[in-house]
Design a protein around this motif. Structure first.
Motif, PDB file in Angstrom:
ATOM      1  N   LEU A   1       1.589   1.961 -10.132  1.00 17.40           N
ATOM      2  CA  LEU A   1       0.431   1.997  -9.236  1.00 17.40           C
ATOM      3  C   LEU A   1       0.861   2.360  -7.810  1.00 17.40           C
ATOM      4  O   LEU A   1       0.166   3.109  -7.114  1.00 17.40           O
ATOM      5  CB  LEU A   1      -0.272   0.633  -9.255  1.00 17.40           C
TER       6      LEU A   1
ATOM      7  N   GLU B   1      -4.521  -2.953  -6.107  1.00 16.87           N
ATOM      8  CA  GLU B   1      -4.430  -1.675  -5.408  1.00 16.87           C
ATOM      9  C   GLU B   1      -3.979  -1.861  -3.957  1.00 16.87           C
ATOM     10  O   GLU B   1      -3.243  -1.032  -3.426  1.00 16.87           O
ATOM     11  CB  GLU B   1      -5.780  -0.953  -5.446  1.00 16.87           C
TER      12      GLU B   1
ATOM     13  N   GLN C   1      -6.449   5.461  -8.569  1.00 19.63           N
ATOM     14  CA  GLN C   1      -6.426   5.613 -10.028  1.00 19.63           C
ATOM     15  C   GLN C   1      -6.482   7.072 -10.455  1.00 19.63           C
ATOM     16  O   GLN C   1      -6.037   7.435 -11.545  1.00 19.63           O
ATOM     17  CB  GLN C   1      -7.599   4.851 -10.648  1.00 19.63           C
TER      18      GLN C   1
END
Length: 319
Positions: free
Chosen positions: A36, A64, A132
């Motif tokens: 991520l 995130e 994403q």
């Protein structure tokens, strides 16, 4: 050097260990957090960030957010935090002084940004959802001098005059060691935590974190209790308001797995600590005095601090 190297080392050494679990029950391993973070780096590089650039961050804690903080510091980008309750002229002054290239924000930040022409003038606005859709690249660590700015946090302080507290990469590395000194035991389970900075440090320590949502509704706390029953955290780091909430909900009955407590905050009411001591006998308690300008200022045994404060006639714990 780069303080985020500590996170990369943990991700490579413990790829399948739980690194972060949020109040929604989403869990991410260290390997997934690294992926991520690499995707976040890809997104920020798209907008041309370079070492020394500033990025204003105004998002609520989430996987995130943590991935993005690691991504930005890994790239040598300076992260800017501003207390949203500062007056508009002071917020504008900070923006003019730091000249952020990107505003990393969510709906929370967009509403906040409506107040400020300077924030609206930041060239690029990026949201957590955009990460994403970014391609994964190799996670990059920029080689930086120890005094390179990692984070600058602007607050009103005690005087009301805005000031920026600078955290260098060396400071971030040293602060991790300070927090580790609070936990001499070899705790293997994740920590239950409300402080975003502590959760970030645990990405560097390899422990992992169960992050309490910013809204302490009964539903959210029940979800946290269920996560604790699954992961068995041994430590809790939180401010006095959260301890008060747990006392009111009789939440400690669901948290018997906890062995050590950190209570953060200046001048905490002694009765909150005393009731916590009674609810969780035989545990270790530490009190950290600090704030956004300097953390921690002092660390001590909370039970000793309460006893000495009461002997002096204080209703609040004063280190």
């Amino acid at each position: 050097m780069n303080c985020i190297e500590m996170f990369k080392i943990q991700a490579l050494a413990k790829p399948d260990k739980m690194a972060l679990c949020d109040g929604k029950g989403q869990s991410f391993t260290f390997s997934q957090m690294m992926t991520l973070s690499a995707k976040a780096q890809s997104l920020f590089l798209k907008y041309g960030v370079q070492p020394g650039d500033s990025v204003l961050v105004a998002v609520l804690p989430s996987p995130e957010m943590y991935a993005s903080l690691c991504a930005l510091m890994g790239l040598g980008v300076r992260i800017i935090f501003i207390e949203p309750w500062l007056s508009l002229d002071r917020i504008n002054h900070v923006i003019q002084s730091t000249k952020p290239k990107i505003f990393f924000t969510s709906m929370f930040g967009k509403i906040w940004g409506v107040r400020s022409k300077e924030i609206r003038g930041i060239p690029h606005w990026v949201t957590p959802k955009m990460i994403q859709y970014s391609p994964k690249i190799d996670f990059h660590l920029e080689n930086l001098p120890p005094d390179h700015h990692a984070v600058v946090a602007f607050s009103s302080g005690t005087t009301g005059t805005p000031k920026g507290a600078i955290r260098t990469h060396q400071y971030m590395k040293d602060l991790k060691e300070i927090f580790l000194s609070l936990q001499p035991h070899d705790f293997q389970s994740p920590e239950l935590v409300i402080f975003p900075n502590v959760a970030l440090f645990h990405l560097a320590t390899g422990r992992g974190s169960i992050v309490v949502p910013h809204k302490w509704s009964k539903g959210n706390l029940k979800s946290i209790f269920s996560l604790c029953e699954k992961y068995k955290p041994e430590t809790l780091s939180a401010g006095p308001s959260f301890y008060k909430t747990l006392l009111e909900m009789q939440g400690f009955e669901r948290l018997q797995c906890l062995k050590q407590f950190v209570i953060g905050g200046a001048l905490t009411d002694c009765w909150i600590m005393e009731e916590t001591f009674k609810a969780m006998p035989g545990r270790e308690f530490h009190h950290i005095y600090g704030g956004s300008e300097a953390e921690p200022v002092a660390i001590c045994d909370a039970q000793v601090a309460v006893k000495e404060s009461q002997q002096k006639g204080f209703s609040k714990c004063s280190i």
